[in-house]
Design an enzyme around this catalytic site. Structure first.
Site, PDB file in Angstrom:
ATOM      1  N   SER A 110       0.856  -1.186   0.000  1.00 20.48           N
ATOM      2  CA  SER A 110       0.000   0.000   0.000  1.00 20.48           C
ATOM      3  C   SER A 110       0.891   1.234   0.000  1.00 20.48           C
ATOM      4  O   SER A 110       2.119   1.121   0.099  1.00 20.48           O
ATOM      5  CB  SER A 110      -0.924  -0.010   1.215  1.00 20.48           C
ATOM      6  OG  SER A 110      -0.165  -0.245   2.380  1.00 20.48           O
ATOM      7  N   GLY A 141       1.916   3.073  -2.247  1.00 20.56           N
ATOM      8  CA  GLY A 141       2.892   3.190  -3.328  1.00 20.56           C
ATOM      9  C   GLY A 141       4.169   2.382  -3.113  1.00 20.56           C
ATOM     10  O   GLY A 141       5.097   2.456  -3.923  1.00 20.56           O
ATOM     11  N   GLU A 191     -12.025   3.547  -5.503  1.00 17.27           N
ATOM     12  CA  GLU A 191     -11.118   4.391  -6.294  1.00 17.27           C
ATOM     13  C   GLU A 191     -11.379   4.179  -7.776  1.00 17.27           C
ATOM     14  O   GLU A 191     -11.346   3.036  -8.253  1.00 17.27           O
ATOM     15  CB  GLU A 191      -9.658   4.030  -5.990  1.00 17.27           C
ATOM     16  CG  GLU A 191      -9.254   4.326  -4.565  1.00 17.27           C
ATOM     17  CD  GLU A 191      -7.818   3.899  -4.285  1.00 17.27           C
ATOM     18  OE1 GLU A 191      -6.958   4.007  -5.176  1.00 17.27           O
ATOM     19  OE2 GLU A 191      -7.574   3.426  -3.165  1.00 17.27           O
ATOM     20  N   GLU A 195      -9.529   0.342  -7.448  1.00 17.37           N
ATOM     21  CA  GLU A 195      -9.357  -0.412  -6.193  1.00 17.37           C
ATOM     22  C   GLU A 195     -10.493  -0.086  -5.256  1.00 17.37           C
ATOM     23  O   GLU A 195     -11.195   0.908  -5.456  1.00 17.37           O
ATOM     24  CB  GLU A 195      -8.116   0.088  -5.460  1.00 17.37           C
ATOM     25  CG  GLU A 195      -6.824  -0.397  -5.993  1.00 17.37           C
ATOM     26  CD  GLU A 195      -5.747  -0.280  -4.921  1.00 17.37           C
ATOM     27  OE1 GLU A 195      -4.965  -1.219  -4.822  1.00 17.37           O
ATOM     28  OE2 GLU A 195      -5.709   0.717  -4.189  1.00 17.37           O
ATOM     29  N   ASP A 250      -7.831   7.369   2.995  1.00 16.70           N
ATOM     30  CA  ASP A 250      -7.000   8.540   3.352  1.00 16.70           C
ATOM     31  C   ASP A 250      -7.464   9.809   2.638  1.00 16.70           C
ATOM     32  O   ASP A 250      -7.552  10.879   3.251  1.00 16.70           O
ATOM     33  CB  ASP A 250      -5.495   8.248   3.157  1.00 16.70           C
ATOM     34  CG  ASP A 250      -5.127   7.660   1.812  1.00 16.70           C
ATOM     35  OD1 ASP A 250      -5.982   7.622   0.903  1.00 16.70           O
ATOM     36  OD2 ASP A 250      -3.960   7.237   1.654  1.00 16.70           O
ATOM     37  N   THR A 251      -7.812   9.722   1.365  1.00 21.62           N
ATOM     38  CA  THR A 251      -8.250  10.926   0.639  1.00 21.62           C
ATOM     39  C   THR A 251      -9.549  11.486   1.231  1.00 21.62           C
ATOM     40  O   THR A 251      -9.887  12.642   1.024  1.00 21.62           O
ATOM     41  CB  THR A 251      -8.481  10.636  -0.852  1.00 21.62           C
ATOM     42  OG1 THR A 251      -9.523   9.658  -0.977  1.00 21.62           O
ATOM     43  CG2 THR A 251      -7.229  10.104  -1.528  1.00 21.62           C
ATOM     44  N   ARG A 288       3.460  10.215   6.190  1.00 20.05           N
ATOM     45  CA  ARG A 288       2.424  11.224   6.438  1.00 20.05           C
ATOM     46  C   ARG A 288       2.323  11.463   7.940  1.00 20.05           C
ATOM     47  O   ARG A 288       2.020  10.550   8.695  1.00 20.05           O
ATOM     48  CB  ARG A 288       1.095  10.725   5.879  1.00 20.05           C
ATOM     49  CG  ARG A 288       0.119  11.836   5.607  1.00 20.05           C
ATOM     50  CD  ARG A 288      -1.218  11.291   5.146  1.00 20.05           C
ATOM     51  NE  ARG A 288      -1.105  10.415   4.000  1.00 20.05           N
ATOM     52  CZ  ARG A 288      -1.801   9.285   3.865  1.00 20.05           C
ATOM     53  NH1 ARG A 288      -2.656   8.892   4.776  1.00 20.05           N
ATOM     54  NH2 ARG A 288      -1.649   8.546   2.783  1.00 20.05           N
TER      55      ARG A 288
HETATM   56  P1  AMP Z   1      -2.950   2.084  -6.220  1.00 16.31           P
HETATM   57  O1  AMP Z   1      -2.041   1.735  -5.088  1.00 16.31           O
HETATM   58  O2  AMP Z   1      -3.284   0.926  -7.085  1.00 16.31           O
HETATM   59  O3  AMP Z   1      -4.167   2.838  -5.729  1.00 16.31           O
HETATM   60  O4  AMP Z   1      -2.165   3.122  -7.139  1.00 16.31           O
HETATM   61  C1  AMP Z   1      -1.767   4.373  -6.626  1.00 16.31           C
HETATM   62  C2  AMP Z   1      -1.888   5.454  -7.694  1.00 16.31           C
HETATM   63  O5  AMP Z   1      -1.043   5.150  -8.824  1.00 16.31           O
HETATM   64  C3  AMP Z   1      -3.282   5.591  -8.278  1.00 16.31           C
HETATM   65  O6  AMP Z   1      -4.095   6.356  -7.437  1.00 16.31           O
HETATM   66  C4  AMP Z   1      -2.954   6.261  -9.611  1.00 16.31           C
HETATM   67  O7  AMP Z   1      -2.672   7.632  -9.452  1.00 16.31           O
HETATM   68  C5  AMP Z   1      -1.664   5.563 -10.033  1.00 16.31           C
HETATM   69  N1  AMP Z   1      -1.986   4.361 -10.850  1.00 16.31           N
HETATM   70  C6  AMP Z   1      -2.133   3.112 -10.379  1.00 16.31           C
HETATM   71  N2  AMP Z   1      -2.439   2.238 -11.378  1.00 16.31           N
HETATM   72  C7  AMP Z   1      -2.501   2.968 -12.508  1.00 16.31           C
HETATM   73  C8  AMP Z   1      -2.788   2.672 -13.888  1.00 16.31           C
HETATM   74  N3  AMP Z   1      -3.051   1.417 -14.300  1.00 16.31           N
HETATM   75  N4  AMP Z   1      -2.772   3.676 -14.773  1.00 16.31           N
HETATM   76  C9  AMP Z   1      -2.508   4.945 -14.375  1.00 16.31           C
HETATM   77  N5  AMP Z   1      -2.209   5.282 -13.109  1.00 16.31           N
HETATM   78  C10 AMP Z   1      -2.210   4.338 -12.182  1.00 16.31           C
END
Ligand code: AMP
Length: 413
Positions: A165, A167, A272, A289, A296-297, A374
């Protein structure tokens, strides 16, 4: 215990107490605890480290490895909670399934926590069972499978460990030179070593939103959409409302309804979604997702709505009515990050920060910092979304976080 007749609405620390066991004691859990306390619940907060934010406002705290099934079971049997409320993904979800079968109540359901703990579970449910539109994707467990996946999806694409999670372990692959480092980073950044990854085709979205969806005794309700900006897979700014045309909003709500209906139970869910195309023309909605808990947002709702996402969660899980969810004013949040690793974080600039009109601060009280962790959030409302965003950012920008740097030895570990 669980099979006894319904309890009265009781008083903490007495024989009538309704006990809520929070698994994960971060900043979102802290706000859940505060709302639960306001309604007279007894709260026991757990996490892997002492003095976590939610522990600081709970009746009792326990430190344990929540990924260890035996420790988790021991804690549940000791506390005898009426509600087990996961706040993080990294929990022994197989044990939650067993506990639920034995009659303990897991929020929203043990299956929901299991499916959303792993990107594979939730992606297959959304795309393959429910037929929701998602980015194209492949799963890979070896570097050969990964190379094949990248070849099939083409560049650019995104790689993420299936269990991670904020990132961690996630990167975007823009050119051939990025392919190998991205694999190595994913292997080091996930919750478990050597785990599977998901490779996703990159979606050129115009906006990304969180649709907070509440499942309560009254049915399914939606908060106005929240727009947000993520950097390196972690959220930096959010605002509410995020204007969408009525067709797009309906598509988003349909997706939110379907995915939360499939997960079941009661509580708030952060759905999301990516939105491609601008408001004047046709737009395409992609499911990304879902988290079966406050998002968090969604911290922005502490300033923008009549009830925050935390109050909504507590009402929904305790069987209370939700009523009408109202946006009071356009609101925004901006995060306050630590810039380096260390103990005893200290904050400067608070006085200047709170001179920004309408602003409020939440400082989480995390006992240690690390780069980009954070540590707090600035909130503000405005007459327009732009004004709210400017104010939240201006407030956050005034705050500096300093820490006692860790000895080099520890940093090397
Ligand atoms: P996630 O952990 O899957 O929520 O990804 C974190 C962030 O990465 C997302 O909120 C997007 O900004 C970006 N992201 C994730 N997957 C994609 C995708 N397939 N295409 C474009 N941006 C992505």
């Amino acid at each position: 215990m669980q099979n006894s007749p319904p309890k009265p609405w009781g008083t903490p620390l007495t024989s009538t107490a309704r006990r809520l066991l929070l698994l994960g004691s971060g900043e979102l859990g802290k706000e859940v605890v505060i709302e639960a306390m306001r309604l007279g619940l007894e709260v026991i907060a757990a996490d892997a480290y002492a003095h976590a934010p939610a522990m600081q406002v709970a009746h009792q705290a326990h430190v344990l490895n929540m990924l260890d099934g035996d420790s988790l079971r021991q804690l549940v049997e000791l506390v005898k909670p009426d509600l087990i409320v996961p706040e993080v993904e990294a929990i022994a979800t197989a044990t939650l399934l067993e506990l639920e079968l034995e009659g303990w109540r897991v929020i929203p359901t043990a299956r929901a926590t299991q499916l959303t703990m792993n990107r594979e579970g939730i992606r297959r449910l959304a795309a393959e069972e429910l037929g929701l539109k998602t980015s194209p994707y492949r799963f890979a467990k070896s570097s050969e499978e990964y190379l094949q996946a990248v070849q099939e999806l083409g560049l650019p694409c995104v790689i993420k460990p299936v269990m991670s999670s904020s990132g961690k372990g996630q990167s975007m692959i823009r050119t051939v030179a990025d392919i190998e480092p991205a694999w190595n980073y994913a292997q080091s950044g996930g919750r478990a070593q050597g785990q599977r990854v998901i490779v996703e085709g990159f979606v050129e979205f115009d906006t990304e939103i969180t649709l907070l969806t509440v499942r309560s005794e009254e049915g399914t309700s939606f908060c106005p959409p929240i727009g947000h900006i993520q950097i390196s897979g972690d959220y930096r700014e959010s605002w509410q409302p995020c204007p969408l045309n009525s067709d797009t909003l309906k598509q988003c709500q349909d997706m939110g309804y379907q995915i939360t209906e499939a997960l079941g139970g009661r509580g708030i869910f952060g759905v999301e979604l990516f939105i491609q195309g601008n408001r004047e023309g046709p737009q395409t909605v992609y499911f990304s997702e879902v988290s079966p808990r406050p998002h968090d947002t969604g911290m922005v709702t502490m300033i923008s709505q009549n009830m925050s996402e935390f109050e909504l969660h507590v009402r929904a899980i305790t069987g209370l009515p939700i009523g009408t969810i109202e946006l009071i004013k356009p609101g925004a949040s901006a995060v306050i990050l630590a810039s380096e690793a260390g103990d005893s974080p200290a904050f400067t600039g608070i006085e200047e920060a709170l001179k920004v009109p309408t602003s409020k601060l939440r400082l989480f009280g995390k006992p240690t910092g690390r780069k980009n962790r954070r540590m707090g959030v600035a909130l503000a409302w405005g007459n327009t979304i732009e004004e709210a965003r400017e104010r939240a950012k201006a407030c956050a920008n005034q705050i500096q976080v300093t820490v006692d740097p860790l000895p080099e030895k520890i940093l090397e570990l």
